[in-house]
Design an enzyme around this catalytic site. Structure first.
Site, PDB file in Angstrom:
ATOM      1  CB  CYS A 157      -3.126  -3.044  10.954  1.00  0.00           C
ATOM      2  SG  CYS A 157      -2.420  -3.736  12.426  1.00  0.00           S
ATOM      3  CB  ILE A 158      -4.533  -2.055   6.364  1.00  0.00           C
ATOM      4  CG1 ILE A 158      -3.027  -2.978   6.722  1.00  0.00           C
ATOM      5  CG2 ILE A 158      -4.489  -1.081   5.225  1.00  0.00           C
ATOM      6  CD1 ILE A 158      -1.741  -2.071   6.642  1.00  0.00           C
TER       7      ILE A 158
END
Ligand SMILES: NC(=O)c1ccc[n+]([C@@H]2O[C@H](COP(=O)([O-])OP(=O)(O)OC[C@H]3O[C@@H](n4cnc5c(N)ncnc54)[C@H](O)[C@@H]3O)[C@@H](O)[C@H]2O)c1
Length: 440
Positions: free
Chosen positions: A275-276
């Site tokens: 994600c990040i």
């Protein structure tokens, strides 16, 4: 055929048949939450190993207990298949497929496109579809709406319903899980939001409605961009503190005593996970189509991407201070997962650190209790986690802590080692003044 009212009624009474497309870290917990709420859920995934596992009542995701899956499979509430034709009998579909990046750093939309194409073969009146995959703002309206509705002559908000609701699962976390993490929901139309909310409210504690799918898509990107930029900031702070001869960890702990207006982030060897490091680049890519350069994202991404290289250069310097060259030195990398106590290695900075150490001629081993082996296809290397970690600690010229798993006895590791580079402050309790420990 269900209309809006009868569909809402079927969702509220749990008579609606639920489908979850993509049974990974996000899709499986979501399918389990729906099934535990009393829905009849069918998971659809092209990976036959996942389908087999699930139908045998076995979980392959650490956050989902096998006993929970077994119970739901036995009761008939949860089944899995690789055959998409089951979608013709399904009333409500959540799409939880991957959204990685291409090698060029651009969004890889192939999974969303293939899932949508499969669903398009079976879309029917009275169906509600919710996209959960993190993606750029506009995806639900620009990609899913034409393929699922317009091309079939179905009017969204009347014949069928479409919404975006971002998944917020944090693997390894026990206090906030799918069921008690508030869920943002944005429909393509008002009616779409209403139907999707009626469905999710039956299984998840709190739904936060927003006025559009785009607002929901953007909310997710704000959350992850916020983390990425703040991590970039503390990573740069770590680099600055090292030049100034100041302990970055002490500085952050001191700032964190402020009871308002500050949120603690910690530096590390780089970003990891699905994600990040990735999601904010979906936003910056989209903004380029508006001739807008998302500067904060680009800058934070540059700093974070360089952290593995920075860690390797610090290890090299520390060895040099001890009259040793990195080339030919034995280096043990401790922890390979992208964060503690999980088995996920996607985008983990350990991959870059290991690759860079190898390129500098170090003899690299690694240990991770959750990751038995790593095959880096692009860089063409394969390593197995060492069997006897303490033996390797003793033999290594340098131990490099990349992932601070709770299982490690850091005191024993430091005592047995010749030199430790700690990129996570895992040795904070006892190693501040021990010369053989160098912290980020
Ligand atoms: N993992 C997380 O912590 C997390 C947290 C929040 C949001 N997300 C987002 O959720 C989405 C899914 O992530 P994930 O971690 O669950 O990915 P994953 O790789 O664990 O699972 C995705 C699953 O989708 C399946 N799949 C691929 N193509 C498909 C298709 N055409 N039809 C049906 N299934 C298909 C794959 O076989 C796989 O099982 C991504 O957009 C991700 O960014 C992930």
């Amino acid at each position: 055929m269900l209309n809006k009212e009868t569909l809402i009624e079927a969702l509220k009474t749990k008579k609606a048949h639920i489908g979850v497309l993509g049974l990974g870290y996000v899709g499986l917990p979501l399918a389990v939450v729906f099934a535990e709420a009393g829905f009849h859920v069918t998971g659809v995934d092209p990976d036959p190993r996942k389908v087999d596992c699930l139908n045998k009542g076995v979980s392959y995701i650490p956050d989902v207990r096998t006993e929970a899956v077994e119970k739901l499979v036995k009761s008939g509430n949860l089944t899995a298949t690789a055959d998409f034709s089951v979608l013709k009998e399904i009333d409500a579909v959540s799409i939880c497929v991957p959204t990685p990046l291409r090698k060029t750093g651009d969004p890889d939309m192939s999974f969303i496109l293939s899932a949508t194409d499969e669903l398009a073969k079976y879309i029917h009146k009275g169906m509600v579809v919710v996209l959960e995959s993190t993606t750029y703002p506009g995806t639900t309206r620009e990609v899913l709406l034409p393929k699922l509705g317009v091309e079939h002559g179905l009017t969204v908000g009347e014949d069928w319903f479409l919404a975006f609701s971002p998944e917020r699962v944090d693997p390894g976390r026990e206090d906030f899980t799918t069921i008690n993490t508030p869920k943002v929901m944005g429909g393509i139309t008002e009616a779409c939001g209403e139907v999707a909310t009626a469905w999710y409210e039956g299984a998840i504690q709190k739904i936060h409605r927003v006025s559009s799918a785009e607002a929901a898509e953007m909310a997710k990107l704000l959350e992850n961009t916020f983390r990425m930029i703040n991590i970039g900031l503390v990573n740069e702070l770590a680099i600055m503190c090292e030049r100034l001869g100041v302990d970055v960890w002490e500085v952050i702990d001191a700032a964190a005593t402020k009871p308002f207006g500050f949120m603690k982030f910690t530096p590390g060897p780089g970003l990891g996970g699905h994600c990040i490091p990735i999601d904010p680049l979906y936003l910056s890519w989209k903004m380029k189509t508006f001739h807008y350069n998302a500067r904060f994202i680009e800058l934070a991404s540059e700093i974070n991407t360089n952290m593995p290289r920075y860690v390797v250069s610090r290890v090299m310097e520390a060895l040099n201070d001890r009259s040793k060259a990195l080339k030919g030195s034995k280096v043990l990398v401790l922890g390979a997962a992208y964060k503690p106590d999980i088995d996920d290695i996607r985008e983990s900075p350990a991959l870059d650190v290991i690759g860079l150490l190898q390129k500098k001629g170090a003899l690299v081993e690694y240990h991770d209790p959750y990751i038995p082996h790593i095959h880096h296809e692009t860089d063409g290397w394969y390593l197995e986690s060492v069997k006897d970690v303490m033996k390797s600690v003793k033999e290594a010229d340098a131990v490099v802590i990349i992932t601070n798993h709770k299982d490690y006895d850091y005191k024993a590791i430091v005592e047995s080692s010749k030199f430790v580079f700690d990129s996570r402050n895992a040795t904070r309790e006892f190693a501040k003044s021990i010369e053989k420990v160098v912290r980020l």
